[in-house]
Design a protein around this motif. Structure first.
Motif, short mmCIF file in Angstrom:
data_model
loop_
_atom_site.label_atom_id
_atom_site.label_comp_id
_atom_site.label_asym_id
_atom_site.label_seq_id
_atom_site.Cartn_x
_atom_site.Cartn_y
_atom_site.Cartn_z
N ASP A 32 0.91 -1.15 0.32
CA ASP A 32 -0.01 0.07 -0.29
C ASP A 32 1.18 1.61 0.14
O ASP A 32 1.96 1.09 0.87
N THR A 33 0.14 2.16 -1.01
CA THR A 33 1.12 3.09 -1.17
C THR A 33 0.10 3.99 0.13
O THR A 33 -0.61 4.33 0.96
N GLU A 88 -3.55 4.40 -0.83
CA GLU A 88 -4.18 3.73 -0.62
C GLU A 88 -4.11 3.60 1.23
O GLU A 88 -5.01 2.83 1.36
N TYR A 89 -3.08 4.09 1.56
CA TYR A 89 -3.43 3.30 2.68
C TYR A 89 -4.08 4.29 3.61
O TYR A 89 -4.71 3.75 4.95
N ALA A 138 -9.59 4.10 1.29
CA ALA A 138 -9.63 2.79 2.87
C ALA A 138 -10.67 3.42 4.23
O ALA A 138 -10.93 2.44 4.81
#
Length: 269
Positions: free
Chosen positions: A188-189, A192-193, A198
């Protein structure tokens, strides 16, 4: 004597000539006060307001949902619609969620289209909005310009559709690092995190734990003196923040636009 009369006559003609020239010389007009159209382009919403030279809003902030999909042509049309109700301005400042350089978009991760690569967003908006000069900067950097104190190493983290960062040293903007695209947990970047997807998937409680871990990683990486957290999802933070961390208004993403037109400001290469 004749010599004295000629000297007096010459001096008189000189004074008369100077008076005529002074009268003929147009008075220098004072430049109009700085009125900046600040535009904050986000993955979810587009926002704008007219600012004075100190970054204070002279109008209410207008807001419009970001079209999806959003190639440049669609974005320009949406921005024209967004700012239509706003009063006059003489400069434009644009915050864009990606890497930008010299008025052009280099990357547009939220839209992932090749049409954005090298797109001259500043020049295009300037032309479509009547010719007012425009400057383009990363959106997290524009937010930072509104909130930093100008002392030490200061980091801005924006939490919205994705995650954005901006770094300042003693008030000077450092070269942009696209940390949002860097892996920070498994595959995960940062986007994305702790991005909006998310938050909706795992819920606020678990998301706040992720934000806490993100703050810790950023501090270990940069050893900043102060961290400012903004963006649309900053209001979802419930964790107890470290003493060197502050939440800032989401309006800062627009208000920082005035700093782009202050004397002496130079974006990094």
């Amino acid at each position: 004597s004749g010599l004295e009369e000629r000297a007096v006559d010459t001096a008189g003609r000189s004074r008369a000539t100077m008076s005529v020239r002074s009268a003929a010389r147009p008075r220098r007009r004072s430049s109009p006060p700085l009125r900046v159209l600040g535009i904050d382009i986000g993955g979810s919403f587009l926002k704008a307001a007219v600012l004075d030279r100190r970054g204070r809003m002279l109008t209410d902030r207008v807001k419009l949902k970001t079209p999806d999909p959003c190639p440049p042509r669609v974005m320009i049309g949406a921005l024209l619609q967004l700012v239509k109700p706003l009063p006059s301005y003489n400069h434009i400042a644009i915050g864009f969620p990606g890497v930008v350089r010299e008025g052009r978009v280099i990357t547009a991760p939220h839209w992932g289209t090749k049409a954005w690569a090298q797109f001259p967003l500043a020049a295009t908006l300037s032309r479509r909005l009547g010719g007012a000069p425009a400057r383009l900067i990363n959106d997290a950097e524009m937010q930072g310009l509104a909130v930093i104190r100008g002392k030490g190493l200061e980091l801005v983290l924006t939490l919205g559709t994705g995650a954005g960062t901006a770094l300042f040293r003693d008030g000077e903007l450092m070269p942009h690092m696209e940390l949002a695209q860097h892996p920070m947990h498994k595959r995960d970047t940062y986007n994305e995190y702790v991005g909006d997807t998310a938050l909706k998937r795992i819920g606020r409680k678990r998301w706040n734990k992720r934000v806490a871990r993100t703050i810790g990683l950023l501090h270990a990486l940069l050893n900043y003196d102060h961290l400012y957290i903004g963006g649309g999802n900053a209001s979802r933070i419930t964790l107890r923040l470290p003493h060197d961390t502050s939440l800032v208004s989401n309006d800062a993403g627009v208000e920082g636009g005035a700093a782009l037109w202050q004397r002496g400001f130079r974006p990094p290469p």
